[in-house]
Write a protein that holds these residues in place. Structure first.
Motif, PDB file in Angstrom:
ATOM      1  N   LYS A 156       0.838  -1.194   0.000  1.00 47.74           N
ATOM      2  CA  LYS A 156       0.000   0.000   0.000  1.00 47.74           C
ATOM      3  C   LYS A 156       0.876   1.247   0.000  1.00 47.74           C
ATOM      4  CE  LYS A 156      -3.936  -2.193   2.112  1.00 47.74           C
ATOM      5  NZ  LYS A 156      -4.893  -2.376   3.225  1.00 47.74           N
TER       6      LYS A 156
ATOM      7  N   ALA B 205       0.768   4.962  -6.379  1.00 45.38           N
ATOM      8  CA  ALA B 205       0.047   3.711  -6.104  1.00 45.38           C
ATOM      9  C   ALA B 205      -0.519   3.109  -7.385  1.00 45.38           C
ATOM     10  CB  ALA B 205      -1.074   3.969  -5.092  1.00 45.38           C
ATOM     11  N   LEU B 206      -1.010   3.977  -8.270  1.00 39.88           N
ATOM     12  CA  LEU B 206      -1.548   3.484  -9.546  1.00 39.88           C
ATOM     13  C   LEU B 206      -0.437   2.799 -10.343  1.00 39.88           C
ATOM     14  CD1 LEU B 206      -4.061   3.419 -11.456  1.00 39.88           C
ATOM     15  CD2 LEU B 206      -3.161   5.516 -12.480  1.00 39.88           C
TER      16      LEU B 206
ATOM     17  N   VAL C 175      -1.113  -0.875  -6.470  1.00 36.46           N
ATOM     18  CA  VAL C 175      -1.548  -1.151  -5.094  1.00 36.46           C
ATOM     19  C   VAL C 175      -2.525  -0.056  -4.650  1.00 36.46           C
ATOM     20  CG1 VAL C 175       0.627  -2.295  -4.533  1.00 36.46           C
ATOM     21  CG2 VAL C 175       0.356   0.149  -4.025  1.00 36.46           C
ATOM     22  N   PRO C 176      -3.271  -0.301  -3.556  1.00 38.15           N
ATOM     23  CA  PRO C 176      -4.182   0.738  -3.061  1.00 38.15           C
ATOM     24  C   PRO C 176      -3.432   1.893  -2.404  1.00 38.15           C
ATOM     25  CG  PRO C 176      -4.814  -1.454  -2.241  1.00 38.15           C
ATOM     26  CD  PRO C 176      -3.423  -1.564  -2.813  1.00 38.15           C
ATOM     27  N   LEU C 177      -4.127   3.015  -2.335  1.00 36.94           N
ATOM     28  CA  LEU C 177      -3.650   4.188  -1.594  1.00 36.94           C
ATOM     29  C   LEU C 177      -4.482   4.321  -0.328  1.00 36.94           C
ATOM     30  CD1 LEU C 177      -2.395   7.078  -1.197  1.00 36.94           C
ATOM     31  CD2 LEU C 177      -4.255   7.922  -2.648  1.00 36.94           C
ATOM     32  N   VAL C 178      -3.842   4.597   0.793  1.00 35.81           N
ATOM     33  CA  VAL C 178      -4.546   4.945   2.029  1.00 35.81           C
ATOM     34  C   VAL C 178      -4.101   6.337   2.425  1.00 35.81           C
ATOM     35  CG1 VAL C 178      -4.875   4.432   4.471  1.00 35.81           C
ATOM     36  CG2 VAL C 178      -4.692   2.552   2.812  1.00 35.81           C
TER      37      VAL C 178
END
Lengths: 194, 194
Positions: free
Chosen positions: A53, A69-70, A74-77
């Motif tokens: 992440k 992240a893109l 992976v996801p962004l938090v």
């Protein structure tokens, strides 16, 4: 990163010896093609670090952290600034001192989104005194998550944040490190190898 | 948009008849691949509308607005929440009433980043009562900028914001319009044609 240094030279505004405004392309109005390239560069630099992440703090870091992240897939938090001292349960919380506003604020991340299974890459637009970054590192530690490293667009090399965080053993990659600024001439000097 | 509706069905949490949590993929943790597709869809829908800039409000709208702006090949401008009532010069400012927090806040955009030469596409993650959106429209009007339209990820069709903004003549495209939610079963109904 030459692309970013040249853009800062061209469009950055030296307001005084400490204050560099890059709000024309980085953190108020955002040059999306530039940010996409910065995100691609962070993904290249940290591509082998195993990040699950990307983590940032609202609001001005969100675009560049999203781009990273893109590119990493992976996801962004993003950590949220809390309104009150009494933060509801279910979150990791930390206190950040803001030199800019002369105050402190709480930052929270839901416990659902960071776990010991995560390896986080922290990304932000600016690194100066390093307080916001220390807060994100504290949250990662509370979650038991590993830290893959820290990606910063613009580091103020003449403030202590970068040295302090690197002394703790973290890998910090800053795409441009401003060494000095002259408000009289508007000249900006960068550290080599950034 | 079926992709978004299915994701809301799967991962949205109906907290009560009014509150839908989508913080697992849309506005705290962000599924970057999904957001990229939503941005591409807004760019498709508004591709012929002549937008010179995408405008949103910090913080949760930034990722989706960035994705849209990147696909359109234009800059993103995000309005900032101001800390004080007395906002310094050089900005367009407006007051937004927040039902969520039971308070109001000022929102500002630097005058350098919106001009009568601009046509703005406003993008946000949520549309409920429409107050934040009305604030952005007020800022566009102060700047003399044209409005290409409004792109919303999730509209609460049972609140008055969407109807109020459409009644003013604006084109509003919502990728998912929630018609009703049942907190007992967690069921979510969408309006057709979204």
């Amino acid at each position: 990163m030459e692309l970013l240094e040249k853009r800062i030279q061209r469009d950055g505004i030296v307001e005084d010896a400490d204050v560099l405004k890059v709000d024309g392309f980085l953190n108020h109005q955002i040059d999306t093609a530039l940010i996409d390239q910065l995100g691609a560069e962070f993904a290249r630099l940290f591509g082998d670090a195993g990040a699950t992440k990307v983590v940032t703090i609202e609001a001005s870091g969100i675009a560049i952290a999203y781009a990273t992240a893109l590119h990493l897939g992976v996801p962004l938090v993003f950590a949220k600034k809390a309104k009150t001292r009494n933060v509801a349960g279910g979150v990791f919380a930390t206190r950040v001192l803001s030199f800019t506003h002369g105050s402190s604020y709480d930052v929270v991340v839901s416990r659902r989104f960071l776990t010991p299974a995560d390896t986080v890459l922290i990304v932000d637009d600016f690194l100066a005194n390093g307080n916001a970054l220390a807060g994100l590192l504290d949250i990662a530690q509370q979650a038991g998550a590993a830290v893959a490293g820290i990606g910063i667009a613009v580091e103020k090399g003449f403030q202590e944040g970068g040295a302090r965080i690197r002394a703790r053993g973290y890998r910090v990659e800053s795409l441009a490190i401003v060494q000095s600024m002259d408000p009289a001439t508007g000249a900006i000097e960068f550290a080599p190898n950034a």
